[in-house]
Design an enzyme around this catalytic site. Structure first.
Site, PDB file in Angstrom:
ATOM      1  N   CYS A  98       0.813  -1.216   0.000  1.00  0.00           N
ATOM      2  CA  CYS A  98       0.000   0.000   0.000  1.00  0.00           C
ATOM      3  C   CYS A  98       0.849   1.270   0.000  1.00  0.00           C
ATOM      4  CB  CYS A  98      -0.885   0.033   1.231  1.00  0.00           C
ATOM      5  SG  CYS A  98      -1.897  -1.409   1.440  1.00  0.00           S
ATOM      6  N   ASN A 113      -2.275   2.522   5.591  1.00  0.00           N
ATOM      7  CA  ASN A 113      -1.378   1.381   5.341  1.00  0.00           C
ATOM      8  C   ASN A 113      -1.263   0.609   6.639  1.00  0.00           C
ATOM      9  OD1 ASN A 113      -0.898   2.447   2.850  1.00  0.00           O
ATOM     10  ND2 ASN A 113       1.259   2.943   3.203  1.00  0.00           N
ATOM     11  N   GLY A 114      -1.201  -0.715   6.537  1.00  0.00           N
ATOM     12  CA  GLY A 114      -1.047  -1.524   7.754  1.00  0.00           C
ATOM     13  C   GLY A 114      -2.288  -2.353   8.010  1.00  0.00           C
ATOM     14  N   GLU A 134      16.662 -19.550  -4.138  1.00  0.00           N
ATOM     15  CA  GLU A 134      16.418 -18.218  -4.701  1.00  0.00           C
ATOM     16  C   GLU A 134      15.987 -18.335  -6.173  1.00  0.00           C
ATOM     17  OE1 GLU A 134      15.825 -15.420  -3.674  1.00  0.00           O
ATOM     18  OE2 GLU A 134      16.242 -14.068  -5.335  1.00  0.00           O
ATOM     19  N   LYS A 194      12.463 -16.992  -7.656  1.00  0.00           N
ATOM     20  CA  LYS A 194      12.354 -16.059  -8.791  1.00  0.00           C
ATOM     21  C   LYS A 194      11.378 -16.611  -9.821  1.00  0.00           C
ATOM     22  CE  LYS A 194      13.595 -13.254  -7.569  1.00  0.00           C
ATOM     23  NZ  LYS A 194      14.194 -12.865  -6.353  1.00  0.00           N
ATOM     24  N   GLU A 252       7.764 -16.457  -8.591  1.00  0.00           N
ATOM     25  CA  GLU A 252       7.283 -15.075  -8.444  1.00  0.00           C
ATOM     26  C   GLU A 252       6.823 -14.478  -9.762  1.00  0.00           C
ATOM     27  OE1 GLU A 252       9.621 -12.713  -4.899  1.00  0.00           O
ATOM     28  OE2 GLU A 252      10.815 -13.307  -6.612  1.00  0.00           O
ATOM     29  N   HIS A 303      14.715 -38.753  -1.356  1.00  0.00           N
ATOM     30  CA  HIS A 303      13.830 -38.904  -0.196  1.00  0.00           C
ATOM     31  C   HIS A 303      12.439 -38.333  -0.456  1.00  0.00           C
ATOM     32  CE1 HIS A 303      17.096 -40.454   2.164  1.00  0.00           C
ATOM     33  NE2 HIS A 303      17.836 -39.417   1.842  1.00  0.00           N
ATOM     34  N   LYS A 313       6.444  -5.120  -3.390  1.00  0.00           N
ATOM     35  CA  LYS A 313       7.888  -4.891  -3.272  1.00  0.00           C
ATOM     36  C   LYS A 313       8.313  -4.840  -1.823  1.00  0.00           C
ATOM     37  CE  LYS A 313      11.961  -4.047  -4.751  1.00  0.00           C
ATOM     38  NZ  LYS A 313      12.613  -5.303  -5.150  1.00  0.00           N
TER      39      LYS A 313
HETATM   40  C1  G6P Z   1       8.772  -8.972  -0.545  1.00  0.00           C
HETATM   41  C2  G6P Z   1       9.462  -8.760  -1.875  1.00  0.00           C
HETATM   42  C3  G6P Z   1      10.700  -9.645  -1.957  1.00  0.00           C
HETATM   43  C4  G6P Z   1      11.609  -9.391  -0.777  1.00  0.00           C
HETATM   44  C5  G6P Z   1      10.874  -9.557   0.548  1.00  0.00           C
HETATM   45  C6  G6P Z   1      11.709  -9.049   1.719  1.00  0.00           C
HETATM   46  O1  G6P Z   1       8.246 -10.258  -0.494  1.00  0.00           O
HETATM   47  O2  G6P Z   1       8.601  -9.040  -2.944  1.00  0.00           O
HETATM   48  O3  G6P Z   1      11.398  -9.375  -3.160  1.00  0.00           O
HETATM   49  O4  G6P Z   1      12.692 -10.282  -0.829  1.00  0.00           O
HETATM   50  O5  G6P Z   1       9.674  -8.777   0.552  1.00  0.00           O
HETATM   51  O6  G6P Z   1      11.900  -7.676   1.552  1.00  0.00           O
HETATM   52  P1  G6P Z   1      13.087  -6.854   2.160  1.00  0.00           P
HETATM   53  O7  G6P Z   1      12.845  -5.434   1.704  1.00  0.00           O
HETATM   54  O8  G6P Z   1      12.985  -6.989   3.655  1.00  0.00           O
HETATM   55  O9  G6P Z   1      14.357  -7.424   1.639  1.00  0.00           O
END
Ligand code: G6P
Length: 610
Positions: free
Chosen positions: A2, A99-100, A483, A487, A490, A506, A605
Site C-alpha cells: 500500500c 497502510n497496515g 532463490e 524467482k 514469483e 527422499h 515490493k
Molecule cells: C517482498 C518482496 C521480496 C523481498 C521480501 C523481503 O516479499 O517481494 O522481493 O525479498 O519482501 O523484503 P526486504 O525489503 O525486507 O528485503
C-alpha cells in the site's frame, strides 16, 4: 505494498497525487483511489480496481479539482481488491487512507455498528474512519480526535485523513508503517515513501513511531507518542529525483539484473584495503563488538532470507562462528533461546519489512549482544533502529522480484564474514587476502555471466509449457537454488521447488518425469561428483536436466541434459555468480509466458504488513 500520498496546496493537487501514486506503483497493489476537497466545497472521491492508469483514465472523464487531497494504492488484506474496498474510506465528511492492519477491527466494527454506523466495505480501514468520526463528537479538533482514535487501535498503521469541515489540513499518524512529510513553499505533502514526492520537493521530515502530525499549507506540527509537541529534523536530498527509467531494457528487472557488476562494485568501494576488509565499514564500534561475537542469528524475509542462508555457510566455514538463520515471521513469535554473545543480523532491501522490523524490536528485549542491519535504504526504520549497519549500494530496485539487492546483500554478508574472522583471529590472513582479491574481480566475473544472456534466453523455451520445476544445489548452492526457484514462481507463476540435491531420493524424485525440468547449479567443488550422481538419478527417470556448470566441471550436453558453461570462479564466491543465470532464466520464462514481470500478481515490493 500500500502507498499513501497527501497534499495541501494553493494549486490543484490531483495531478500531484496521481504522480505520487505512480511513483509508488513498483511496490505492488491491486486498486487505487483519490479523495479531494473540491473547489466546489465538497469531499469527492474516485476509486478503481487495477492500475493507477485506470484511475487516471476515470478522472479524465470526471475530473476532481481541489487544493486538498489524499490518495492511496491498496494491496488487499481485508476484503477483495474491488472499488468498494479501495481507499479512501469515508465517514460523514471525513476521508481516510491507511497502510497496515488494524488487528482489533472486528471488535471495533461491532461497537460502531451498535452506534449506528453503516459499513460499506470489508476493510479494517473503514473502522478507523467511523471511529474518528465518532471521536469528533467529543473533540472538535481533527488532530485531537485522531489522538483519541489511535489510542483504541491495535496493530500497524500509517494514516492520512482529510475533513470537509476542516479543509486546511491533512492529519497523519504513524505506528508501524512509515510516513514522511514533504516540505514545500506554501504547500506541504505527505507520503509513505519520499520517492512519491520527489517531483514536488527535496525536503523531508520523517515521522517517528507514535507521531501524530497536522500538515497545513504554511506549517507542520508534530506530537510524539506521549502527546508532547516535537520537532523532527528536516533533511534535504540534493541528488535530484531518482529517475525510474528502464533505459534500453524492456523491463526494470532486466535492467536491474544487468546493473549487478556496477552495484557490486559500488558496494565494495571504500570497504577493502589492499588485502583486508575494513571492519569499520560496519560502524566505528564494529571492531570492538565483533571481537566479542560467539554466535550469529540472522533474520530476514523472502530473497533476503536466502542471502542469510548463504551467509551461514560462509560464517561457519570461514569465520568458525555458529550461525542460525530464520524467517522473520517465525522468529518473532517463537520462544527463542539466545546464546551468550550472539550478534543479531537483519537483512532487508527496503528496511521496512514489517516482520523483520518486529523481529529486530523483539530481539532488543532478548539479550543479544548487538544488532546489525544489512540494508539498501539508508533512511529506513531498520537502519535507524540497528546498532551497526552496512548499506548495500544497489540503488533503487523497482522490479518486485529482487535481483541486484540480493547479490549486493551477499557481498555485504561476505564482508561481514571476513570482518568477523579477521577480528576474532579465526581466518588466516592469506585466506582473507585471496578472497579480497576475488571480490575485486567479482564485477568482471558477473559481467561474463551476464554475457550468457542470449544462451539462457534459448534455454527458457524449455519451460514455456511446463507447470512444475525442481531446482537442485548442494552446500551454499542450495540457497541459490531456493532463490532461483523463488524467482521463477514469483514472475512466471510456474510451481518451483528447491531441494538440496542429496534429498532428491527422499521424496521429490517421485515427481520427476519428462514434464518436470530440473535446474541445477554445479560449481567445480568437492561436492561435484556427488551432484553428478544425483543428476543421473533424474536422467534415469526421463527428467530434463538444465545444468549451470563450471567450465572445468567436465559436464557435457547429452540427450535430455542441457549444460550451460559458467566462467570459473573461486568456490566461496560461486553463490553470487550462479545467481545470475537463474535470474535470467526466470526473467525469460516470464517474458515467454507474457506475465507482468515487474509487478507480478498478488506480490508487493515492500511488505509493510504482517
Ligand atoms: C517482498 C518482496 C521480496 C523481498 C521480501 C523481503 O516479499 O517481494 O522481493 O525479498 O519482501 O523484503 P526486504 O525489503 O525486507 O528485503
Amino acid at each position: 505494498m500500500c502507498g499513501i500520498v497527501g497534499a495541501v496546496a494553493e494549486r490543484n493537487v490531483t495531478a500531484i497525487l496521481l504522480e505520487g501514486l505512480k511513483r509508488l506503483e513498483y511496490r505492488g497493489y491491486d486498486s487505487a483511489g483519490v479523495a479531494v476537497f473540491t473547489n466546489a466545497g465538497k469531499l469527492e472521491r474516485m476509486r478503481r480496481p487495477g492500475k493507477v492508469a485506470e484511475l487516471e483514465q476515470a478522472l479524465l472523464g470526471e475530473p476532481l479539482v481541489g487544493r486538498l487531497g489524499i490518495a492511496h494504492t491498496r494491496w488487499a488484506t481485508h476484503g477483495a481488491p474491488c472499488e468498494r474496498n479501495a481507499h479512501p474510506h469515508f465517514s460523514g465528511d471525513l476521508a481516510v487512507v491507511h497502510n497496515g492492519i488494524i488487528e482489533n477491527h472486528e471488535v471495533l466494527r461491532e461497537q460502531l455498528k451498535g452506534l449506528g454506523y453503516v459499513f460499506t466495505s470489508d476493510t479494517d480501514t473503514e473502522v478507523i474512519a467511523h471511529l474518528l468520526n465518532h471521536k469528533l463528537k467529543d473533540h472538535s479538533d481533527l488532530t485531537t480526535a485522531l489522538k483519541a482514535t489511535v489510542k483504541e487501535l491495535h496493530g500497524a498503521y500509517g494514516l492520512a485523513v482529510i475533513s470537509a469541515s476542516q479543509p486546511d489540513r491533512v492529519v497523519a499518524a504513524r505506528s508501524g508503517s512509515p510516513l514522511v512529510i514533504g516540505l514545500g513553499l506554501g504547500e506541504n505533502f505527505l507520503a509513505s515513501d519520499q520517492l512519491a514526492l520527489r517531483q514536488v520537493t527535496d525536503r523531508f521530515m520523517y515521522l517517528e513511531e507514535g507521531d501524530i502530525a497536522d500538515i497545513r499549507r504554511e506549517s507542520v506540527s508534530i506530537w510524539d507518542v506521549d502527546g508532547n509537541p516535537v520537532e523532527r529534523e528536516a533533511v534535504q536530498y540534493r541528488d535530484g529525483a531518482e529517475a525510474a527509467d528502464k533505459g534500453e531494457f524492456r523491463h526494470f528487472m532486466l535492467k536491474e539484473i544487468h546493473e549487478q557488476p556496477s552495484v557490486v562494485q559500488r558496494t565494495l568501494e571504500g570497504r577493502l584495503s589492499q588485502n583486508q576488509v575494513l571492519v569499520n565499514a560496519f560502524g566505528p564500534q564494529a571492531a570492538e563488538l565483533f571481537a566479542k561475537v560467539r554466535n550469529v542469528q540472522i533474520v530476514a524475509c523472502g530473497t533476503s532470507y536466502h542471502a542469510g542462508m548463504v551467509a551461514r555457510y560462509w560464517l561457519e566455514e570461514l569465520a568458525g562462528i555458529p550461525c542460525q538463520v530464520e524467517v522473520a515471521s517465525e522468529f518473532r513469535y517463537r520462544k527463542v533461546v539466545v546464546q551468550p554473545d550472539t550478534l543479531f543480523v537483519t537483512i532487508s532491501q527496503s528496511g521496512e519489512t514489517a516482520d523483520t522490523l518486529a523481529a529486530l524490536r523483539n530481539a532488543k528485549e532478548l539479550g543479544f549482544l548487538a544488532s546489525l542491519a544489512i540494508c539498501n535504504v539508508s533512511i529506513s526504520s531498520l537502519v535507524r533502529e540497528s546498532d551497526l549497519t552496512l548499506l548495500t549500494q544497489a540503488g533503487r530496485e523497482i522490479g518486485v522480484a529482487s535481483t541486484k539487492a540480493f547479490t549486493t546483500q551477499l557481498v555485504g554478508l561476505l564482508l561481514l564474514t571476513l570482518s568477523l574472522g579477521q577480528v576474532r583471529g579465526t581466518l588466516a590472513a592469506g585466506v582473507e587476502a585471496t578472497l579480497v582479491e576475488e571480490l575485486r574481480r567479482l564485477p568482471t566475473r558477473l559481467g561474463e555471466a551476464l554475457a550468457m544472456d542470449s544462451t539462457v534466453e534459448k534455454v527458457a523455451e524449455l519451460f514455456a509449457d511446463k507447470n512444475h520445476t525442481l531446482f537442485l544445489g548442494r552446500g551454499a548452492q542450495y540457497p541459490v537454488a531456493m532463490e532461483g526457484s523463488l524467482k521463477l514462481k514469483e514472475i512466471s507463476y510456474i510451481h518451483a521447488e528447491a531441494y538440496p540435491a542429496g534429498e532428491l531420493k527422499h521424496g521429490p524424485l517421485a515427481l520427476v518425469d519428462d514434464d518436470m525440468p530440473v535446474v541445477t547449479v554445479a560449481p567445480n567443488n568437492e561436492l561435484l561428483e556427488k551432484l553428478k550422481s544425483n543428476l543421473q538419478e533424474v536422467r534415469a527417470r526421463g527428467g530434463q536436466l538444465i545444468v549451470f556448470a563450471d567450465e572445468k566441471a567436465g559436464m557435457v550436453n547429452g540427450e535430455g541434459t542441457h549444460v550451460i558453461n559458467m566462467p570459473h570462479i573461486h568456490d566461496t564466491l560461486s553463490p553470487i555468480l550462479y545467481t545470475i543465470p537463474l535470474q535470467l532464466l526466470s526473467y525469460y520464462v516470464a517474458v515467454l509466458k507474457g506475465t507482468d514481470v515487474d509487478q507480478p500478481r498478488n506480490l508487493a515490493k515492500s511488505v509493510t504488513v504482517e
